[in-house]
Design a protein around this motif. Sequence first.
Motif, PDB file in Angstrom:
ATOM      1  N   LYS A 104      14.740  27.537  -6.126  1.00  0.00           N
ATOM      2  CA  LYS A 104      13.746  27.976  -6.719  1.00  0.00           C
ATOM      3  C   LYS A 104      13.906  29.498  -6.619  1.00  0.00           C
ATOM      4  CE  LYS A 104      11.041  24.270  -7.034  1.00  0.00           C
ATOM      5  NZ  LYS A 104      10.350  24.050  -7.942  1.00  0.00           N
ATOM      6  N   ILE A 120       6.031  21.355  -1.040  1.00  0.00           N
ATOM      7  CA  ILE A 120       7.754  21.058  -1.659  1.00  0.00           C
ATOM      8  C   ILE A 120       7.935  21.390  -3.023  1.00  0.00           C
ATOM      9  CG2 ILE A 120       6.307  19.134  -3.188  1.00  0.00           C
ATOM     10  CD1 ILE A 120       8.791  17.304  -2.241  1.00  0.00           C
ATOM     11  N   PHE A 139       6.068   7.063  -1.691  1.00  0.00           N
ATOM     12  CA  PHE A 139       5.811   6.333  -2.976  1.00  0.00           C
ATOM     13  C   PHE A 139       6.691   5.411  -3.318  1.00  0.00           C
ATOM     14  CE2 PHE A 139       4.407  10.697  -4.092  1.00  0.00           C
ATOM     15  CZ  PHE A 139       3.430  10.687  -4.839  1.00  0.00           C
ATOM     16  N   ILE A 187      -6.524  11.557  -7.079  1.00  0.00           N
ATOM     17  CA  ILE A 187      -5.462  12.225  -6.238  1.00  0.00           C
ATOM     18  C   ILE A 187      -5.884  12.376  -4.706  1.00  0.00           C
ATOM     19  CG2 ILE A 187      -5.646  14.561  -6.701  1.00  0.00           C
ATOM     20  CD1 ILE A 187      -2.471  12.743  -6.042  1.00  0.00           C
ATOM     21  N   SER A 312      -1.237  14.829 -15.265  1.00  0.00           N
ATOM     22  CA  SER A 312      -1.714  13.691 -15.929  1.00  0.00           C
ATOM     23  C   SER A 312      -2.879  13.954 -16.756  1.00  0.00           C
ATOM     24  CB  SER A 312      -2.067  12.501 -14.595  1.00  0.00           C
ATOM     25  OG  SER A 312      -0.956  12.543 -13.807  1.00  0.00           O
ATOM     26  N   THR A 315      -1.978  15.628 -19.706  1.00  0.00           N
ATOM     27  CA  THR A 315      -1.273  14.619 -20.718  1.00  0.00           C
ATOM     28  C   THR A 315      -2.089  13.691 -21.295  1.00  0.00           C
ATOM     29  OG1 THR A 315       0.747  14.826 -19.283  1.00  0.00           O
ATOM     30  CG2 THR A 315       0.799  13.003 -20.864  1.00  0.00           C
ATOM     31  N   LEU A 376       4.276  13.469 -24.134  1.00  0.00           N
ATOM     32  CA  LEU A 376       5.061  14.356 -23.207  1.00  0.00           C
ATOM     33  C   LEU A 376       6.030  14.894 -23.768  1.00  0.00           C
ATOM     34  CD1 LEU A 376       4.669  12.142 -19.799  1.00  0.00           C
ATOM     35  CD2 LEU A 376       4.121  14.503 -20.056  1.00  0.00           C
ATOM     36  N   ASP A 385      10.353  25.364 -17.196  1.00  0.00           N
ATOM     37  CA  ASP A 385      10.704  25.146 -15.683  1.00  0.00           C
ATOM     38  C   ASP A 385      12.186  25.937 -15.534  1.00  0.00           C
ATOM     39  OD1 ASP A 385      10.563  24.703 -13.246  1.00  0.00           O
ATOM     40  OD2 ASP A 385      10.400  22.482 -13.300  1.00  0.00           O
ATOM     41  N   ARG A 387      15.431  27.390 -12.484  1.00  0.00           N
ATOM     42  CA  ARG A 387      15.771  27.792 -10.990  1.00  0.00           C
ATOM     43  C   ARG A 387      16.457  29.085 -11.320  1.00  0.00           C
ATOM     44  NH1 ARG A 387      13.047  24.288 -10.230  1.00  0.00           N
ATOM     45  NH2 ARG A 387      13.333  22.284  -9.310  1.00  0.00           N
ATOM     46  N   PHE A 450      10.037  15.100 -17.044  1.00  0.00           N
ATOM     47  CA  PHE A 450       9.582  14.868 -15.584  1.00  0.00           C
ATOM     48  C   PHE A 450      10.745  15.365 -14.733  1.00  0.00           C
ATOM     49  CE2 PHE A 450       7.250  11.545 -17.534  1.00  0.00           C
ATOM     50  CZ  PHE A 450       6.186  11.326 -16.666  1.00  0.00           C
ATOM     51  N   HIS A 451      11.322  16.479 -15.234  1.00  0.00           N
ATOM     52  CA  HIS A 451      12.281  17.310 -14.623  1.00  0.00           C
ATOM     53  C   HIS A 451      13.875  16.174 -14.596  1.00  0.00           C
ATOM     54  CE1 HIS A 451      13.563  20.762 -12.135  1.00  0.00           C
ATOM     55  NE2 HIS A 451      14.044  20.033 -11.143  1.00  0.00           N
ATOM     56  N   ILE A 456      13.882  15.370  -9.262  1.00  0.00           N
ATOM     57  CA  ILE A 456      13.302  14.601 -10.236  1.00  0.00           C
ATOM     58  C   ILE A 456      11.694  14.296  -9.832  1.00  0.00           C
ATOM     59  CG2 ILE A 456      13.904  12.249 -10.044  1.00  0.00           C
ATOM     60  CD1 ILE A 456      14.050  11.995 -12.977  1.00  0.00           C
ATOM     61  N   CYS A 457      10.898  14.338 -10.702  1.00  0.00           N
ATOM     62  CA  CYS A 457       9.372  14.270 -10.182  1.00  0.00           C
ATOM     63  C   CYS A 457       9.128  12.776  -9.471  1.00  0.00           C
ATOM     64  CB  CYS A 457       8.396  13.929 -11.617  1.00  0.00           C
ATOM     65  SG  CYS A 457       6.919  13.489 -11.208  1.00  0.00           S
ATOM     66  N   LEU A 458       8.413  12.998  -8.484  1.00  0.00           N
ATOM     67  CA  LEU A 458       8.481  11.913  -7.417  1.00  0.00           C
ATOM     68  C   LEU A 458       7.285  10.998  -8.060  1.00  0.00           C
ATOM     69  CD1 LEU A 458       8.405  13.290  -3.873  1.00  0.00           C
ATOM     70  CD2 LEU A 458       9.684  10.997  -4.661  1.00  0.00           C
ATOM     71  N   GLY A 459       6.315  11.395  -8.791  1.00  0.00           N
ATOM     72  CA  GLY A 459       5.309  10.763  -9.168  1.00  0.00           C
ATOM     73  C   GLY A 459       5.384  10.120 -10.591  1.00  0.00           C
ATOM     74  N   PHE A 462       4.208   6.588 -10.946  1.00  0.00           N
ATOM     75  CA  PHE A 462       2.697   6.691 -10.230  1.00  0.00           C
ATOM     76  C   PHE A 462       1.625   7.337 -11.382  1.00  0.00           C
ATOM     77  CE2 PHE A 462      -0.649   9.492  -8.477  1.00  0.00           C
ATOM     78  CZ  PHE A 462      -1.293   8.581  -7.422  1.00  0.00           C
TER      79      PHE A 462
HETATM   80  C1  HEM Z   1       2.546  13.429 -16.569  1.00  0.00           C
HETATM   81  C2  HEM Z   1       2.784  13.510 -15.228  1.00  0.00           C
HETATM   82  C3  HEM Z   1       3.757  14.285 -14.660  1.00  0.00           C
HETATM   83  C4  HEM Z   1       4.636  15.191 -15.122  1.00  0.00           C
HETATM   84  C5  HEM Z   1       4.938  15.403 -16.348  1.00  0.00           C
HETATM   85  C6  HEM Z   1       5.373  15.538 -14.017  1.00  0.00           C
HETATM   86  C7  HEM Z   1       6.484  16.561 -14.152  1.00  0.00           C
HETATM   87  C8  HEM Z   1       7.220  17.071 -12.898  1.00  0.00           C
HETATM   88  C9  HEM Z   1       8.030  18.143 -13.266  1.00  0.00           C
HETATM   89  C10 HEM Z   1       8.459  18.852 -14.437  1.00  0.00           C
HETATM   90  C11 HEM Z   1       8.783  18.212 -11.823  1.00  0.00           C
HETATM   91  C12 HEM Z   1       9.478  19.417 -11.366  1.00  0.00           C
HETATM   92  C13 HEM Z   1       8.765  20.831 -10.840  1.00  0.00           C
HETATM   93  C14 HEM Z   1       9.805  21.588 -10.198  1.00  0.00           C
HETATM   94  O1  HEM Z   1      10.575  22.377 -10.688  1.00  0.00           O
HETATM   95  O2  HEM Z   1       9.864  21.554  -8.990  1.00  0.00           O
HETATM   96  C15 HEM Z   1       7.790  17.410 -11.195  1.00  0.00           C
HETATM   97  C16 HEM Z   1       8.091  17.402  -9.667  1.00  0.00           C
HETATM   98  C17 HEM Z   1       7.173  16.796  -8.774  1.00  0.00           C
HETATM   99  N1  HEM Z   1       6.239  15.859  -8.907  1.00  0.00           N
HETATM  100 FE1  HEM Z   1       5.731  15.422 -10.806  1.00  0.00          FE
HETATM  101  N2  HEM Z   1       4.851  15.274 -12.762  1.00  0.00           N
HETATM  102  C18 HEM Z   1       3.947  14.426 -13.112  1.00  0.00           C
HETATM  103  C19 HEM Z   1       3.017  13.776 -12.202  1.00  0.00           C
HETATM  104  C20 HEM Z   1       3.089  13.703 -10.795  1.00  0.00           C
HETATM  105  C21 HEM Z   1       2.377  13.152  -9.922  1.00  0.00           C
HETATM  106  C22 HEM Z   1       1.193  12.298 -10.492  1.00  0.00           C
HETATM  107  C23 HEM Z   1       2.563  13.219  -8.745  1.00  0.00           C
HETATM  108  C24 HEM Z   1       2.273  12.632  -7.517  1.00  0.00           C
HETATM  109  C25 HEM Z   1       1.085  12.379  -7.273  1.00  0.00           C
HETATM  110  C26 HEM Z   1       3.991  14.053  -8.672  1.00  0.00           C
HETATM  111  C27 HEM Z   1       4.568  14.312  -7.822  1.00  0.00           C
HETATM  112  C28 HEM Z   1       5.870  15.492  -8.031  1.00  0.00           C
HETATM  113  C29 HEM Z   1       6.414  15.892  -6.895  1.00  0.00           C
HETATM  114  C30 HEM Z   1       6.019  15.656  -5.446  1.00  0.00           C
HETATM  115  C31 HEM Z   1       7.493  16.751  -7.232  1.00  0.00           C
HETATM  116  C32 HEM Z   1       8.271  17.840  -6.483  1.00  0.00           C
HETATM  117  C33 HEM Z   1       9.678  16.921  -6.464  1.00  0.00           C
HETATM  118  C34 HEM Z   1      10.803  17.862  -5.580  1.00  0.00           C
HETATM  119  O3  HEM Z   1      10.617  19.065  -5.882  1.00  0.00           O
HETATM  120  O4  HEM Z   1      11.646  17.200  -5.063  1.00  0.00           O
HETATM  121  N3  HEM Z   1       4.008  14.276 -10.124  1.00  0.00           N
HETATM  122  N4  HEM Z   1       7.078  16.687 -11.534  1.00  0.00           N
END
Ligand code: HEM
Length: 513
Positions: A104, A120, A139, A187, A312, A315, A376, A385, A387, A450-451, A456-459, A462
């Motif tokens: 980061k 996080i 999760f 949430i 969410s 989107t 999306l 996004d 690094r 979603f990365h 990669i996105c954890l959610g 979800f």
């Molecule tokens: C349309 C819905 C979503 C999209 C497009 C999305 C997209 C992303 C992206 C691009 C990242 C990377 C961010 C980074 O650079 O660190 C990310 C990370 C993350 N997302 Fe999502 N997200 C979505 C919904 C959610 C939801 C609903 C949750 C949880 C309730 C969630 C939890 C996380 C978490 C915890 C990370 C960090 C992962 C890590 O750094 O290890 N996301 N998401």
Amino acid sequence: MDIGIVSVVLYSVALVPIALSVAFVLLLLKTFTGKSLRSSKYPPVHGTVFGQLFYFNRLYDYQTGVAKRTTTFRILAPDQSEIYTADPRNVEHILKTNFEKYTKGEYNKDIVKDLFGEGIFAVDGEKWKKQRKVASFEFATRVLRDFSCCVFRQNSAKLVKVVEELSAASEGFDMQDLLMRCTLDSIFKVGFGVELNCLEGSSKEGRAFMKAFDEASALIYWRYADPSWKLKRLLKIGSEARLRKNIKLVDNFVHQLIRTKRNQLPAQRECNDKEDILSRFLLESEKDPETMNDKYLRDIILNFMIAGKDTSASTLSWFLYMLCKHPLVQHKIVDEIKDAIGDQASEANPYCFVERITDPVLDRMHYLHATLTETLRLYPAVPLDGRCAETDDVLPDGFHVKKADGVYYLAYSMARMHNLWGEDAEDFKPERWLKDGIFQIESPFKYVAFHAGPRICLGKDFAYRQMKIVSIALLHFFRFRLADETRPVTYKVMFTLHINNGLHLRAVPRLAT
Ligand code: HEM
């Protein structure tokens, strides 16, 4: 007044512009030196971060224009270069193959720290691993899956009721605002076990919190384009004064929430009721109370909120906007809902109807899944996004990177690249995701919404579940159209791709027609 004092004051006033000019020249020198400007080893330069101020409101389209000519390019900042790429090979390189070399970075952490703290999204190394481990476990549980679906169904039914009331009024309403409130309620319930009731508007406190949080996110993002933010923070003026005020409100709210949860924990433990994510982190914190103190928990909460609410909801807003622009797609989804739910699809009570949205129903809806995915692709919730390079490196496209350079992937621009998605890249076509009616996955380095890689996105699942449940409930009950076809719909530049000034819709009840 003494003539000597007058002269000193006049001299001082005259010196201000001179001092500012000197500072500006020094800043420019710093920006342009040591960056190997003429070397073809490094990506071509397309301006400076200061220049971004001129096209800030249409940043992603500007970047798309440049990326179509030069897939990888550079913007100069005073201390480093910012490299932007729309090449999936480079994306894979920074997010997966060379994960350890790209973090980061201090520059980003410095900017987001006041709001994100050590959550996080803002940390690397051991702190990230620890949060990722606990959250991944949570999760993956069946408990969370079932509990969250239950919450999504309830909140979707509430949303239908609110839209029903608003649809009776002749003017349009801001759907994005409703969706933000709906996902915030969800949430809060899933993440922290708390009923916020922001959607129905019964919680004034909740709405004030949401407003402060949204403003704080936008003001933090502004720091990327404002070279004077540190000075303003020091002097507590302008955008930084507003940011400070908003963060204070957010912090007070969240700390109160943590205190309440801590008090509830013993009772929860007795009845084995720890379905929400915060309870899980609170239990973890007992093993290591010094590190996982209230400040740390506050950071976790805010990071999950930004992850779960804005992504969410925005989107779903772009999705509904696309459906208004493409009525045939809206029609096809309604047909799919009827097919998937079967003969109970005529249910007129929203609370009874949402009970029909079971896991098998969700799994059958490939066209809806494709439409959300196509939304999306064109409107990635995180449009940009990246690094920070920890060492000198060479990207797969041959361009060199210097230690401390930023390397960003252009998710918004990548969707519009003909070499990646074909001549119809800019068109909204859910069909591109389907083969014989079955949804087909794409490489996460090309479809990077979603990365990808270890972070990669954890959610993701979800989010899809929530978005599907909400859209099934809404489209079963209403036909949507834009309140004003002539009003331009564009994005607001911040971390997540919001529709600027909201999405103003009209909803026509379906079952009555
Ligand atoms: C349309 C819905 C979503 C999209 C497009 C999305 C997209 C992303 C992206 C691009 C990242 C990377 C961010 C980074 O650079 O660190 C990310 C990370 C993350 N997302 Fe999502 N997200 C979505 C919904 C959610 C939801 C609903 C949750 C949880 C309730 C969630 C939890 C996380 C978490 C915890 C990370 C960090 C992962 C890590 O750094 O290890 N996301 N998401």
